[in-house]
Write an enzyme that holds these catalytic residues in place. Structure first.
Site, PDB file in Angstrom:
ATOM      1  N   GLY A   5       3.153   0.783   0.411  1.00 36.56           N
ATOM      2  CA  GLY A   5       3.360  -0.652   0.640  1.00 36.56           C
ATOM      3  C   GLY A   5       4.973  -0.573   1.458  1.00 36.56           C
ATOM      4  N   ASN A   6       4.883  -1.694   1.624  1.00 38.37           N
ATOM      5  CA  ASN A   6       6.452  -1.591   2.277  1.00 38.37           C
ATOM      6  C   ASN A   6       6.615  -3.345   1.788  1.00 38.37           C
ATOM      7  OD1 ASN A   6       6.116  -4.021   4.419  1.00 38.37           O
ATOM      8  ND2 ASN A   6       4.191  -2.698   4.838  1.00 38.37           N
ATOM      9  N   ARG A   7       8.360  -3.467   2.591  1.00 39.47           N
ATOM     10  CA  ARG A   7       9.122  -4.927   1.736  1.00 39.47           C
ATOM     11  C   ARG A   7       9.064  -6.129   2.952  1.00 39.47           C
ATOM     12  NH1 ARG A   7      13.385  -3.167  -1.582  1.00 39.47           N
ATOM     13  NH2 ARG A   7      13.581  -0.877  -1.430  1.00 39.47           N
TER      14      ARG A   7
END
Ligand code: CTP
Length: 396
Positions: free
Chosen positions: A203-205
């Site tokens: 995923g990402n932030r």
């Protein structure tokens, strides 16, 4: 600023206590005008104590002050939350059997209704007609949120989060225009997750704050908003229809479906460029020796696909992309604008403490065939408004 908080008789009346506090704590003078039915849910002492003002549903108290005229005339804003089907009907038809409906007839200031009721009541032709009448007359009627209702049932009819109603009211008080009325917009927000196995993902932030600000401001400017949210935990923006997704494939399906007939699509989501080639059906166990490598394959580029489709078939008039860059921000942005075939590209620098998860942002908006527009560091809402200003200019 003088605010009248009208409360009608629905179970969501208790949520209006929080809305009241948001107004009083930000320095507004609030007069609560409940209906008789509202007092069956939350009593007059609560409203009086929280507002510091007398409370009555009747026109017969303090008659020497002519409250049925004075309260409405002095108000800078009247907000009715929750607004029941009954109060919407009375307001649409000009009935005046209590203090709230009298106030609605005498107020010359902006009026906001935040309806909450069962789905059947909200969708009934009578309510639809009353809402249309009120909107034609200039009232802001916030579409209810979709979700759990009083019982076990779910559907459109929930009162939006009080903080979201408050934001809408502040914009109305500041006289922000409703210049996107009649426009259909799609906003993607958050960050996609690509499953490795049933418990792990890549995923990402992205927090979704910027996309939610875009959806909130578009709805407040009158647009019909579909917000495609990937893994965001924020409250639904008032008035937006929220579609929840997890992976890039789901985001693509939802965005393409919502884009049919849309005027504008804004891709604010941080989309995973790659996904694991395979997803394990069971949790991958720790084994002796070296772990197995995860092979990645490319995800579709949704923004580029929207641009390509528009070249061969009718599509959204304005497509907006975002570019998160850690270096060579402008050069990378210009190349991306051309490559993805969008009309506007909002370029911001990301990295340590910048943009992700913070309430503020700065950006350069690259404009196809025009000069770049610098948006100074400030709330993500201000950047959203700057984007809608540029979108609005291209729509007209
Ligand atoms: N985007 C998309 N589909 C993808 C990747 C990105 O629709 N598979 C969209 C994003 O929502 C954003 C824009 O494209 O609006 C740019 O995203 P960004 O991550 O900055 O660009 P990339 O295409 O990933 O390019 P690069 O990795 O070279 O920076």
């Amino acid at each position: 600023m003088q605010v009248v908080l009208g409360v009608s008789g629905g179970i969501a009346a208790y949520k209006a206590c929080e809305l009241l506090r948001l107004f009083t704590e930000s320095g507004h003078e609030v007069r609560v005008v409940p209906t008789r039915e509202a007092l069956k849910f939350v009593g007059a002492p609560t409203w009086a104590a929280l507002s510091g003002n007398p409370v009555s549903p009747e026109v017969w108290d303090d008659v020497h002050e002519v409250p049925h005229v004075r309260i409405g005339k002095r108000a800078d804003l009247v907000v009715v939350a929750p607004a029941t089907a009954d109060v919407l009907a009375k307001a649409a038809h000009g009935l005046a059997g209590d203090l709230l409906t009298n106030t609605l007839l005498t107020a010359t200031c902006p009026v906001v209704f935040a309806p909450a009721m069962h789905t059947e009541m909200w969708q009934h032709p009578a309510t639809r007609a009353n809402v249309a009448t009120l909107r034609e007359r200039g009232a802001v009627v916030i579409d209810p949120a979709v979700g759990r209702l009083t019982g076990a049932d779910t559907g459109p009819g929930r009162l939006p989060d009080p903080a979201e109603i408050f934001q809408t009211c502040l914009r109305v008080l500041r006289g922000r225009p409703r210049d996107l009325t009649g426009r259909k917009v799609v906003v993607s927000a958050g960050g996609t997750r690509e499953a490795i196995d049933p418990v792990r993902f890549i995923g990402n932030r992205s927090s979704g704050l910027q996309g939610y600000a875009l959806a909130r401001t578009a709805a407040a400017r009158g647009a019909e908003v579909t917000l495609v949210a990937a893994n965001v935990t924020l409250p639904d923006p008032a008035g937006a229809k929220v579609v929840r997704v997890e992976s890039t494939a789901e985001l693509r399906d939802a965005v393409l479906a919502a884009s049919a007939g849309a005027d504008v699509v804004v891709m604010a989501a941080a989309v995973a460029d790659f996904r694991p080639a395979t997803r394990a059906d069971v949790k991958i166990k720790k084994t002796d020796g070296e772990p197995e490598a995860i092979h990645l394959v490319k995800n579709p580029d949704i923004l580029a696909e929207l641009g390509e489709r528009r070249r061969v078939e009718p599509g959204p008039r304005v497509i907006v992309g975002f570019a998160a860059e850690t270096h060579d921000v402008l050069a990378n942005g210009q190349a991306k604008l051309a490559r993805k075939g969008c009309d506007l590209l909002v370029v911001n620098q990301v990295g340590e403490g910048l943009a992700f998860g913070t309430p503020d942002n700065a950006a350069t908006v690259l404009v196809a065939g025009g000069d770049p527009v610098e948006v100074p560091f400030g709330p993500k809402e201000d950047l959203a408004d700057a984007v809608w200003d540029l979108v609005g200019a291209r729509l007209t």
